[in-house]
Design an enzyme around this catalytic site. Structure first.
Site, mmCIF file in Angstrom:
data_model
loop_
_atom_site.group_PDB
_atom_site.id
_atom_site.type_symbol
_atom_site.label_atom_id
_atom_site.label_comp_id
_atom_site.label_asym_id
_atom_site.label_seq_id
_atom_site.Cartn_x
_atom_site.Cartn_y
_atom_site.Cartn_z
ATOM 1 C CG HIS A 100 24.050 157.670 -13.678
ATOM 2 N ND1 HIS A 100 25.146 158.369 -14.143
ATOM 3 C CD2 HIS A 100 23.058 158.595 -13.530
ATOM 4 C CE1 HIS A 100 24.840 159.657 -14.249
ATOM 5 N NE2 HIS A 100 23.582 159.816 -13.886
ATOM 6 C CB CYS A 116 29.209 156.651 -18.907
ATOM 7 S SG CYS A 116 28.932 155.695 -17.426
HETATM 8 N N1 ARG Z 1 31.136 162.610 -14.040
HETATM 9 C C1 ARG Z 1 29.875 162.189 -14.576
HETATM 10 C C2 ARG Z 1 28.777 162.442 -13.566
HETATM 11 O O1 ARG Z 1 29.036 162.262 -12.396
HETATM 12 C C3 ARG Z 1 29.916 160.755 -14.981
HETATM 13 C C4 ARG Z 1 28.681 160.308 -15.690
HETATM 14 C C5 ARG Z 1 28.614 158.829 -15.886
HETATM 15 N N2 ARG Z 1 27.537 158.494 -16.740
HETATM 16 C C6 ARG Z 1 26.787 157.402 -16.639
HETATM 17 N N3 ARG Z 1 25.910 157.184 -17.561
HETATM 18 N N4 ARG Z 1 26.874 156.568 -15.623
HETATM 19 O O2 ARG Z 1 27.699 162.833 -13.883
#
Ligand code: ARG
Length: 273
Positions: A169, A263
């Site tokens: 991300h 996150c």
């Molecule tokens: N387990 C989640 C996923 O893989 C973690 C999300 C992390 N969020 C972020 N904004 N980086 O989607």
């Protein structure tokens, strides 16, 4: 230094049903158990740190069967009173969207949706900087989503391709600090994305690979206060030299799911105007 115009009001969701129940990023391993009590106390410490930094925190109700709902950054894009819900790449997270829409509708937002079949994972993959919205694509968000986002919100979108699946991300590679400065992890971007960001960020704090993989960029900025999942001395010294105060918050239980401080938050006071 002109402080960020946003970052003083956040949506968060208590980790009552948080766990690693599936694997959709390289950090997640189902056989690694989450200590839910520990997760809850880490999350409460993060809320306390954000409030101490001067932020308001609003809460979303947790729901069983959607363990990643705690990562509210991925709920969608907020633009004044407009909310553009995410279209999650993985079916495992798609069940979160109705709950996100429910919260924003109940709080008086106008909900405008991306077309079906185009994925975008919200503020996890899109952060405002200066007069543009920087958005990542490839692992979770489609490049094609950016034009729709721009059309729906009116924002000028700057696209950056993500290349390292551990930094899947944008918010693992980019943390706006003020109008000119940002923490950046170029290891997560392709050559063209690095150029785009180099042209955009006048004063970058460049993370090395270890710092990036410790999720240093996944920090929450509240005015001149920064709440970070970890902060090496070198990084802390630079931030302090720029006039920021740093607090670290242990979010080790959430790192098991590939998420850090940022996150776990969704800024509600964003205006993409
Ligand atoms: N387990 C989640 C996923 O893989 C973690 C999300 C992390 N969020 C972020 N904004 N980086 O989607």
């Amino acid at each position: 230094m002109t402080q960020l115009s946003w970052g003083r009001r956040y949506l968060m969701c208590p980790p009552e049903h948080f766990g690693v129940l599936y694997e959709i990023n390289p950090w997640m391993h189902k056989e690694v158990a989450v200590d839910r009590d520990r997760a809850l106390s880490q999350w409460e410490s993060l809320v306390a740190a954000l409030r101490a930094a001067g932020a308001d925190v609003e809460l979303q109700e947790p729901h069983p069967d959607v363990p990643d709902l705690v990562f509210t950054a991925n709920a969608g894009i907020v633009n004044d009173r407009q909310f553009v819900p995410s279209r999650f790449k993985h079916p495992e997270r798609q069940g979160e969207t109705p709950f996100d829409i429910e919260w924003f509708e109940a709080h008086g937002y106008e909900v405008d949706e991306l077309p079906l079949g185009v994925s975008h994972e919200g503020a996890g993959d899109a952060l405002p900087f200066g007069s543009v919205l920087v958005s990542g694509y490839r692992f979770r968000s489609d490049a094609a989503s950016h034009a729709y986002l721009s059309k729906i919100t009116g924002a000028a979108v700057r696209s950056v391709e993500l290349v390292d699946e551990r930094l899947y991300h944008l918010d693992l590679t980019f943390c706006p600090l003020d109008e000119r400065r940002a923490i950046i992890a170029p290891m997560g971007w392709d050559a063209y994305g690095r150029k785009v960001m180099e042209a955009l960020v006048a004063e970058p704090l460049v993370l090395d690979d270890d710092e990036a993989l410790a999720f240093c960029a996944n920090s929450v900025v509240v005015g001149t206060n920064i709440v970070m999942p970890s902060c090496p001395r070198r990084v802390g010294r630079q931030l302090e030299a720029w006039g920021f105060s740093v607090a670290t918050c242990d979010v080790s239980e959430f790192l098991k799911a590939g998420g850090g401080c940022r996150c776990l938050t969704l800024a509600l006071d964003v205006s993409l105007g």
